[in-house]
Scaffold this motif. Structure first.
Motif, short mmCIF file in Angstrom:
data_model
loop_
_atom_site.label_atom_id
_atom_site.label_comp_id
_atom_site.label_asym_id
_atom_site.label_seq_id
_atom_site.Cartn_x
_atom_site.Cartn_y
_atom_site.Cartn_z
N GLU A 61 43.99 37.53 -16.75
CA GLU A 61 43.78 38.69 -17.64
C GLU A 61 44.18 39.99 -16.95
OE1 GLU A 61 39.71 38.40 -18.83
OE2 GLU A 61 40.06 36.57 -19.99
N GLU A 62 43.83 40.13 -15.67
CA GLU A 62 44.22 41.33 -14.93
C GLU A 62 45.73 41.43 -14.78
OE1 GLU A 62 42.19 41.71 -11.18
OE2 GLU A 62 40.29 41.13 -12.07
N VAL A 63 46.36 40.32 -14.49
CA VAL A 63 47.81 40.31 -14.32
C VAL A 63 48.51 40.65 -15.63
CG1 VAL A 63 49.80 38.82 -13.84
CG2 VAL A 63 47.80 38.76 -12.33
N VAL A 64 48.01 40.12 -16.73
CA VAL A 64 48.60 40.42 -18.04
C VAL A 64 48.48 41.92 -18.32
CG1 VAL A 64 48.31 40.08 -20.53
CG2 VAL A 64 48.36 38.11 -19.00
N GLU A 65 47.32 42.48 -18.03
CA GLU A 65 47.15 43.93 -18.22
C GLU A 65 48.14 44.71 -17.37
OE1 GLU A 65 43.79 47.29 -17.23
OE2 GLU A 65 43.10 45.26 -17.71
N ASP A 66 48.30 44.30 -16.11
CA ASP A 66 49.27 44.96 -15.23
C ASP A 66 50.69 44.82 -15.76
OD1 ASP A 66 47.25 45.68 -13.47
OD2 ASP A 66 47.69 44.09 -12.02
N THR A 67 50.98 43.67 -16.33
CA THR A 67 52.32 43.40 -16.86
C THR A 67 52.66 44.39 -17.97
OG1 THR A 67 52.20 41.06 -16.31
CG2 THR A 67 53.76 41.70 -18.04
N TYR A 68 51.76 44.53 -18.94
CA TYR A 68 52.06 45.43 -20.05
C TYR A 68 52.03 46.90 -19.62
CZ TYR A 68 52.26 41.49 -23.18
OH TYR A 68 52.65 40.33 -23.79
N PHE A 69 51.23 47.21 -18.62
CA PHE A 69 51.24 48.58 -18.09
C PHE A 69 52.58 48.85 -17.41
CE2 PHE A 69 49.98 51.76 -14.79
CZ PHE A 69 49.73 52.80 -15.67
N GLN A 70 53.12 47.87 -16.69
CA GLN A 70 54.43 48.03 -16.07
C GLN A 70 55.52 48.15 -17.14
OE1 GLN A 70 55.38 45.27 -12.94
NE2 GLN A 70 57.47 46.02 -12.75
N VAL A 71 55.40 47.41 -18.21
CA VAL A 71 56.36 47.54 -19.32
C VAL A 71 56.32 48.97 -19.85
CG1 VAL A 71 56.83 46.85 -21.71
CG2 VAL A 71 56.38 45.10 -19.97
N TRP A 72 55.12 49.51 -20.02
CA TRP A 72 54.97 50.88 -20.51
C TRP A 72 55.67 51.88 -19.57
CZ3 TRP A 72 53.69 53.38 -24.76
CH2 TRP A 72 53.35 54.73 -24.68
N ARG A 73 55.50 51.68 -18.27
CA ARG A 73 56.07 52.61 -17.29
C ARG A 73 57.57 52.42 -17.11
NH1 ARG A 73 52.19 50.42 -13.84
NH2 ARG A 73 53.92 49.82 -12.51
N GLN A 74 58.06 51.19 -17.27
CA GLN A 74 59.45 50.91 -16.91
C GLN A 74 60.33 50.48 -18.08
OE1 GLN A 74 59.32 48.14 -13.66
NE2 GLN A 74 58.60 49.70 -12.24
N ALA A 75 59.92 50.77 -19.27
CA ALA A 75 60.71 50.36 -20.44
C ALA A 75 62.11 50.97 -20.42
CB ALA A 75 59.98 50.74 -21.73
N LEU A 76 62.25 52.14 -19.83
CA LEU A 76 63.58 52.76 -19.74
C LEU A 76 64.56 51.92 -18.92
CD1 LEU A 76 62.70 56.52 -19.20
CD2 LEU A 76 63.97 55.54 -21.12
N ARG A 77 64.05 51.09 -18.03
CA ARG A 77 64.90 50.27 -17.17
C ARG A 77 65.44 49.03 -17.86
NH1 ARG A 77 62.21 50.14 -11.18
NH2 ARG A 77 62.36 52.39 -10.80
N PHE A 78 64.89 48.68 -19.01
CA PHE A 78 65.37 47.50 -19.71
C PHE A 78 66.76 47.76 -20.25
CE2 PHE A 78 65.92 45.19 -23.76
CZ PHE A 78 66.07 43.92 -23.22
N ASP A 79 67.68 46.84 -19.94
CA ASP A 79 69.06 46.94 -20.40
C ASP A 79 69.39 45.64 -21.15
OD1 ASP A 79 71.77 47.20 -20.82
OD2 ASP A 79 72.29 47.40 -18.69
N PRO A 80 69.48 45.72 -22.50
CA PRO A 80 69.74 44.49 -23.26
C PRO A 80 71.08 43.83 -22.93
CG PRO A 80 69.64 46.43 -24.70
CD PRO A 80 69.31 46.88 -23.32
N SER A 81 71.99 44.56 -22.33
CA SER A 81 73.28 43.95 -21.98
C SER A 81 73.15 43.05 -20.75
CB SER A 81 74.33 45.02 -21.73
OG SER A 81 74.03 45.76 -20.55
N ARG A 82 72.07 43.19 -20.00
CA ARG A 82 71.87 42.38 -18.79
C ARG A 82 71.02 41.14 -19.03
NH1 ARG A 82 69.67 45.56 -14.12
NH2 ARG A 82 70.34 43.71 -13.00
N GLY A 83 70.34 41.05 -20.16
CA GLY A 83 69.51 39.89 -20.42
C GLY A 83 68.63 40.14 -21.63
N ASN A 84 67.90 39.10 -22.03
CA ASN A 84 67.09 39.29 -23.23
C ASN A 84 65.71 39.85 -22.89
OD1 ASN A 84 65.09 37.22 -23.01
ND2 ASN A 84 66.51 35.71 -23.83
N ALA A 85 65.08 40.41 -23.90
CA ALA A 85 63.83 41.14 -23.73
C ALA A 85 62.69 40.23 -23.29
CB ALA A 85 63.47 41.85 -25.04
N LEU A 86 62.61 39.04 -23.85
CA LEU A 86 61.52 38.15 -23.48
C LEU A 86 61.67 37.70 -22.02
CD1 LEU A 86 58.96 36.72 -24.35
CD2 LEU A 86 60.38 34.79 -25.10
#
Length: 144
Positions: A61-86
């Motif tokens: 549960e803690e790791v999942v919370e950290d995961t979504y918090f990291q997504v919130w902080r680093q969403a700008l780094r996601f590049d759909p041309s490099r791979g899929n979102a999931l």
């Protein structure tokens, strides 16, 4: 499966990927509703992966919370041309889970069995003898 069923499945997967990528793009713009939607859509897969790695519900549960918090902080780094979102999301979850395992291992220790410990009191030198040794060492140090 027929070719028509395969085409429908492929189209559904592409639509789901587009939706996830769209939510991540919205999260990059600080859209909390997009984060909630991404969470609702992916929590089962993220939690399942993390729990298989850490094998502990509260840590997962803690790791999942950290995961979504990291997504919130680093969403700008996601590049759909490099791979899929999931895959991007699950890579973050895996990384957070492995970090949690390393953290736990660093602080894990074995219990000492006091019955197997030598009796330290019987091996101890008298206080006077230790004091004399310290004085002689100080005298030697000063002489050198």
């Amino acid at each position: 499966m027929s070719a028509a069923t395969d085409a429908v499945d492929e189209h559904g997967a592409e639509a789901a990927e587009a939706q996830l990528a769209g939510w991540i793009a919205a999260i990059a713009g600080q859209d909390e509703r997009a984060l909630a939607a991404l969470y609702d859509e992916t929590i089962a897969r993220v939690y399942g992966l993390v729990h298989r790695i850490v094998r502990n519900a509260s840590t997962a549960e803690e790791v999942v919370e950290d995961t979504y918090f990291q997504v919130w902080r680093q969403a700008l780094r996601f590049d759909p041309s490099r791979g899929n979102a999931l895959a991007w999301l699950l890579a973050i979850a895996r990384s957070r889970a492995l970090d949690a395992l390393r953290h736990e291992a660093r602080f894990r220790h074995d219990c000492l069995d006091l019955d197997d410990m030598p009796d330290l009191a019987s091996d101890a030198r008298p206080v006077d003898e230790l004091l004399d040794l310290a004085r002689h060492r100080a005298d030697l140090h000063q002489a050198l």
